[in-house]
Write a protein that holds these residues in place. Sequence first.
Motif, PDB file in Angstrom:
ATOM      1  N   ILE A  55       0.862  -1.200   0.000  1.00  9.84           N
ATOM      2  CA  ILE A  55       0.000   0.000   0.000  1.00  9.84           C
ATOM      3  C   ILE A  55       0.892   1.242   0.000  1.00  9.84           C
ATOM      4  O   ILE A  55       0.710   2.185  -0.773  1.00  9.84           O
ATOM      5  N   TYR A  56       1.885   1.216   0.881  1.00  4.06           N
ATOM      6  CA  TYR A  56       2.780   2.371   1.011  1.00  4.06           C
ATOM      7  C   TYR A  56       3.549   2.613  -0.290  1.00  4.06           C
ATOM      8  O   TYR A  56       3.696   3.749  -0.756  1.00  4.06           O
ATOM      9  N   GLY A  57       3.996   1.521  -0.900  1.00  2.99           N
ATOM     10  CA  GLY A  57       4.735   1.634  -2.165  1.00  2.99           C
ATOM     11  C   GLY A  57       3.859   2.242  -3.254  1.00  2.99           C
ATOM     12  O   GLY A  57       4.304   3.105  -4.027  1.00  2.99           O
ATOM     13  N   ARG A  58       2.614   1.822  -3.295  1.00  8.73           N
ATOM     14  CA  ARG A  58       1.700   2.372  -4.313  1.00  8.73           C
ATOM     15  C   ARG A  58       1.514   3.876  -4.090  1.00  8.73           C
ATOM     16  O   ARG A  58       1.572   4.673  -5.034  1.00  8.73           O
ATOM     17  N   ILE A  59       1.332   4.244  -2.836  1.00  5.24           N
ATOM     18  CA  ILE A  59       1.142   5.674  -2.531  1.00  5.24           C
ATOM     19  C   ILE A  59       2.403   6.461  -2.911  1.00  5.24           C
ATOM     20  O   ILE A  59       2.332   7.537  -3.508  1.00  5.24           O
ATOM     21  N   ALA A  60       3.553   5.863  -2.574  1.00  9.45           N
ATOM     22  CA  ALA A  60       4.817   6.553  -2.879  1.00  9.45           C
ATOM     23  C   ALA A  60       4.948   6.801  -4.376  1.00  9.45           C
ATOM     24  O   ALA A  60       5.344   7.891  -4.810  1.00  9.45           O
ATOM     25  N   ASP A  61       4.588   5.796  -5.165  1.00 11.12           N
ATOM     26  CA  ASP A  61       4.680   5.949  -6.626  1.00 11.12           C
ATOM     27  C   ASP A  61       3.728   7.035  -7.118  1.00 11.12           C
ATOM     28  O   ASP A  61       4.078   7.857  -7.971  1.00 11.12           O
ATOM     29  N   GLN A  62       2.535   7.007  -6.555  1.00 12.59           N
ATOM     30  CA  GLN A  62       1.523   7.979  -6.986  1.00 12.59           C
ATOM     31  C   GLN A  62       1.978   9.408  -6.664  1.00 12.59           C
ATOM     32  O   GLN A  62       1.870  10.316  -7.483  1.00 12.59           O
ATOM     33  N   VAL A  63       2.500   9.585  -5.449  1.00  6.58           N
ATOM     34  CA  VAL A  63       2.927  10.923  -5.028  1.00  6.58           C
ATOM     35  C   VAL A  63       4.121  11.373  -5.879  1.00  6.58           C
ATOM     36  O   VAL A  63       4.175  12.511  -6.355  1.00  6.58           O
ATOM     37  N   ARG A  64       5.042  10.455  -6.091  1.00  9.61           N
ATOM     38  CA  ARG A  64       6.208  10.842  -6.891  1.00  9.61           C
ATOM     39  C   ARG A  64       5.790  11.257  -8.304  1.00  9.61           C
ATOM     40  O   ARG A  64       6.241  12.276  -8.836  1.00  9.61           O
ATOM     41  N   GLY A  65       4.902  10.476  -8.873  1.00 15.19           N
ATOM     42  CA  GLY A  65       4.414  10.793 -10.226  1.00 15.19           C
ATOM     43  C   GLY A  65       3.783  12.181 -10.254  1.00 15.19           C
ATOM     44  O   GLY A  65       4.050  12.990 -11.149  1.00 15.19           O
ATOM     45  N   ALA A  66       2.953  12.470  -9.244  1.00 14.07           N
ATOM     46  CA  ALA A  66       2.268  13.766  -9.203  1.00 14.07           C
ATOM     47  C   ALA A  66       3.279  14.893  -9.056  1.00 14.07           C
ATOM     48  O   ALA A  66       3.197  15.929  -9.733  1.00 14.07           O
ATOM     49  N   MET A  67       4.247  14.684  -8.178  1.00 13.22           N
ATOM     50  CA  MET A  67       5.238  15.746  -7.944  1.00 13.22           C
ATOM     51  C   MET A  67       6.071  15.982  -9.201  1.00 13.22           C
ATOM     52  O   MET A  67       6.363  17.127  -9.556  1.00 13.22           O
ATOM     53  N   GLU A  68       6.468  14.918  -9.849  1.00 18.58           N
ATOM     54  CA  GLU A  68       7.257  15.080 -11.085  1.00 18.58           C
ATOM     55  C   GLU A  68       6.444  15.829 -12.136  1.00 18.58           C
ATOM     56  O   GLU A  68       6.929  16.758 -12.770  1.00 18.58           O
ATOM     57  N   ASN A  69       5.197  15.407 -12.287  1.00 19.90           N
ATOM     58  CA  ASN A  69       4.332  16.092 -13.257  1.00 19.90           C
ATOM     59  C   ASN A  69       4.162  17.560 -12.909  1.00 19.90           C
ATOM     60  O   ASN A  69       4.156  18.421 -13.779  1.00 19.90           O
ATOM     61  N   ALA A  70       3.993  17.810 -11.610  1.00 21.39           N
ATOM     62  CA  ALA A  70       3.732  19.184 -11.169  1.00 21.39           C
ATOM     63  C   ALA A  70       4.882  20.111 -11.548  1.00 21.39           C
ATOM     64  O   ALA A  70       4.662  21.287 -11.860  1.00 21.39           O
ATOM     65  N   THR A  71       6.113  19.571 -11.536  1.00 23.63           N
ATOM     66  CA  THR A  71       7.263  20.441 -11.860  1.00 23.63           C
ATOM     67  C   THR A  71       7.200  20.933 -13.309  1.00 23.63           C
ATOM     68  O   THR A  71       7.858  21.901 -13.664  1.00 23.63           O
ATOM     69  N   THR A  72       6.430  20.253 -14.117  1.00 24.08           N
ATOM     70  CA  THR A  72       6.349  20.663 -15.530  1.00 24.08           C
ATOM     71  C   THR A  72       5.237  21.686 -15.763  1.00 24.08           C
ATOM     72  O   THR A  72       5.078  22.191 -16.868  1.00 24.08           O
ATOM     73  N   ARG A  73       4.456  21.957 -14.740  1.00 22.07           N
ATOM     74  CA  ARG A  73       3.318  22.856 -14.929  1.00 22.07           C
ATOM     75  C   ARG A  73       3.768  24.316 -14.850  1.00 22.07           C
ATOM     76  O   ARG A  73       4.795  24.630 -14.248  1.00 22.07           O
ATOM     77  N   PRO A  74       2.994  25.222 -15.455  1.00 20.83           N
ATOM     78  CA  PRO A  74       3.441  26.625 -15.543  1.00 20.83           C
ATOM     79  C   PRO A  74       3.525  27.339 -14.201  1.00 20.83           C
ATOM     80  O   PRO A  74       2.869  26.951 -13.229  1.00 20.83           O
ATOM     81  N   LYS A  75       4.348  28.373 -14.188  1.00 23.11           N
ATOM     82  CA  LYS A  75       4.487  29.223 -13.000  1.00 23.11           C
ATOM     83  C   LYS A  75       3.932  30.618 -13.338  1.00 23.11           C
ATOM     84  O   LYS A  75       3.649  30.901 -14.495  1.00 23.11           O
ATOM     85  N   LEU A  76       3.841  31.440 -12.330  1.00 21.49           N
ATOM     86  CA  LEU A  76       3.458  32.836 -12.568  1.00 21.49           C
ATOM     87  C   LEU A  76       4.615  33.518 -13.295  1.00 21.49           C
ATOM     88  O   LEU A  76       5.768  33.319 -12.921  1.00 21.49           O
ATOM     89  N   THR A  77       4.299  34.325 -14.278  1.00 14.49           N
ATOM     90  CA  THR A  77       5.406  34.882 -15.069  1.00 14.49           C
ATOM     91  C   THR A  77       5.429  36.406 -15.135  1.00 14.49           C
ATOM     92  O   THR A  77       6.337  36.982 -15.719  1.00 14.49           O
ATOM     93  N   SER A  78       4.403  37.074 -14.583  1.00 13.03           N
ATOM     94  CA  SER A  78       4.456  38.538 -14.656  1.00 13.03           C
ATOM     95  C   SER A  78       3.968  39.147 -13.351  1.00 13.03           C
ATOM     96  O   SER A  78       3.184  38.528 -12.610  1.00 13.03           O
ATOM     97  N   ALA A  79       4.440  40.357 -13.095  1.00 10.79           N
ATOM     98  CA  ALA A  79       4.009  41.056 -11.883  1.00 10.79           C
ATOM     99  C   ALA A  79       2.495  41.237 -11.901  1.00 10.79           C
ATOM    100  O   ALA A  79       1.829  41.093 -10.872  1.00 10.79           O
ATOM    101  N   ALA A  80       1.956  41.515 -13.069  1.00  8.13           N
ATOM    102  CA  ALA A  80       0.505  41.739 -13.162  1.00  8.13           C
ATOM    103  C   ALA A  80      -0.259  40.505 -12.697  1.00  8.13           C
ATOM    104  O   ALA A  80      -1.243  40.611 -11.962  1.00  8.13           O
TER     105      ALA A  80
END
Length: 731
Positions: free
Chosen positions: A335-360
Amino acid sequence: MAGLIAGAADIFAEKLAAQQLPAPLTNLSIDDAGLSRSDLAQLFESQATSRRLDLEARRLGGEKRGYYSIGSSGHEGNAAMARALRVSDMAFLHYRSGAFLIERSRQAPGSTPIWDMALSFVASSEDPISGGRHKVLGSKPLFIPPQTSTIASHLPKAVGAAYAVSLARRIGLEDRVLPEDAVIFCNFGDASSNHSTAQGAFNTAAWTSFRNIPLPLVFMCEDNGIGISVPTPEGWVAANYANRPGLVYMACDGRDIASAFLGAQEAARCARLRKKPVFLHMRTVRLMGHAGSDVESAYRARAEIDTDADQDPLLHTARRLVQEGGCSLDDVSSIYGRIADQVRGAMENATTRPKLTSAAEVIAPLVPPAKTTPKAPAPADEKDRATAEPQHLSRIISLTLAEEMAAHKEIVVFGEDVGKKGGVYGASVRLQQKFGSGRVFDTLLDEQAILGMAIGLAHNGFLPIPEIQFLAYVHNAEDQIRGEAASLSFFSNGQYTNPMVVRIAGLAYQKGFGGHFHNDNSVSIFRDIPGVIVACPSSAADAARLLRESIRLAREESRVVIFIEPIALYGTKDLHEPGDGLMTAVLDDVKDAAPFGKVALEGNGADLAIVTYGNGAYMSRRCAKNLEQENIRTRIIDLRWLSPLPMEDVLKGVKGAKAVLIVDECRRSGSLSEEIMAKFMEAGLTQPVARLNGEDTFIPLGPAADTVLVSEDGIMDAARALAAANTRTKK
Ligand SMILES: Cc1ncc(C[n+]2csc(CCOP(=O)(O)OP(=O)(O)O)c2C)c(N)n1
Ligand SMILES: [Mg+2]
């Protein structure tokens, strides 16, 4: 298992693999706690997910792909509290509440807590709570307003929100956010419980409950025995709270999920049914140090660190899964291993998502989105005769408040002495008789509690108009505006707002009370707070106009407005001659509001434009008449709005005037005249400009005060000097 611990040491996984499960801490069974096997399994999932999010956040931080992280490890027992509460029980959370948030999301089908938290941890603009502005624990559908990192600063508003739940029921508020039987929850650490903000909140809750006012509130102290590196004296928390009048004390062990759930249920039940504030003392451990950058071994003995690791709440839940949950150790591991994989996948994916890019983009939610359907005003009440007669400024304020309260049932007025007495200067006089003690009430003597109350009330659909008795006394409570009220829309990307109008009696020239504390002449602390609006009237008629607009800004645009009332003008009736009554107004004749961002322009003299506000506007009006006799023709630009400064209008107003004088009654350093001067420079103003300010000092008692304040003589002299300089340049 080895694969999933790469990057950051996963002591739980290691101990699980080595079959090092701790001995039970209690003789409770899950049955005793009312937990089924599947409840237990779900709680473990929430705990494990939170743990893996901590580890992944650290890993990404180490790889410079994530940011400073402060985790929930060791505090995962708070998942039990989430299970004991309803999703609509608004929660103001400690930063170690990952498991709480994940567990609560079970009650909101369709939630994606792992993905949401991953986006928040990497500051992606897709983070659904802060939009990439901050790593915060929060969620609109989960009734979790995001909290700032200032410890304990969320406790006063939790008290306010609990008060708001019972007040809404008492006065029959229609558009409330929280159910009638909601409980308000807040948690915090053991060290934080010592903070004066926390102490103020406990005291306010106890004081309220002592008066038999219902307060459905759970304070949960998650006691890991340490605050960063400073140990909390053993037994201190229990000794401090076990016997406080008005607070119900309970204790449980957050390391053991059965004990935690029992305690959580009992606390929730007491708050919900008995409507008493509860102090739930939950024992926890802190794992992996204070935060990502903390080297715990520098101040804690290895043995102590290891003892805590042995008592990891995940290990205790794992033991229960094996002993009572029908799982094998291998099951738990997988169970723990499955959760770990899921969280890692989400975190890796999240790093590819956009950030705020302007003061506005970053600053957009400082101004909350306008409400789609502003509430319609109720039909006007029967009129007070006083509105047909000339009134001075403080009375106009109470009459305008009455007018607004009659039209908008969600308005509540409160503060020190505002009830029966009607305020020390009578600015809320007769409101309690008219609207009852539910809508107009005296608070205890604590400005922090007053402002926290305002935030909490706003969370349940009220429009709070708190009064701070004197400007000098807002300072010890300033953070409730600066750190909390003002920042809420920013940290929630406009999803949560706490509209309010904070009335504050202030500024100098008071002849009654003397000395500094009743004559504080600086408003700089408000002017640099992003998003906050500051208004200041200079006559009775304008007080009505500005107050109406301030209330509209709060009601319809969810803004936080600071309304500074010049004490010295409260009772002023005449402008030039005794009996001229020019500083009074008949409310029935003042029908309009003062539009936000617009100045009041008086006169059109071409010799001198005087830019001013408050007492300065009063003095300038008097001087204008005398200057006219000296052939110096003036126009007065009354700013009305001190922040943001209505500069576009000011620049328009000074156009065509030969010189400009800024009459700023506040002390020079940090004054708004500094900002106006800078903006004149930037705008390339060509006329000569001078400014008058109070001296950089506290105000002394008696006539000595006049030596440090802007005076009418000073205005006359400065005006003459500017006019003379103009005449010379012409020659
Ligand atoms: C008002 C304020 N002062 C100082 C800090 C810095 N700080 C952050 S966490 C912390 C210790 C808090 O300890 P505790 O309340 O026991 O919570 P724990 O981290 O142990 O869960 C301190 C001093 C802060 N965030 N806010
Ligand atoms: Mg602590």
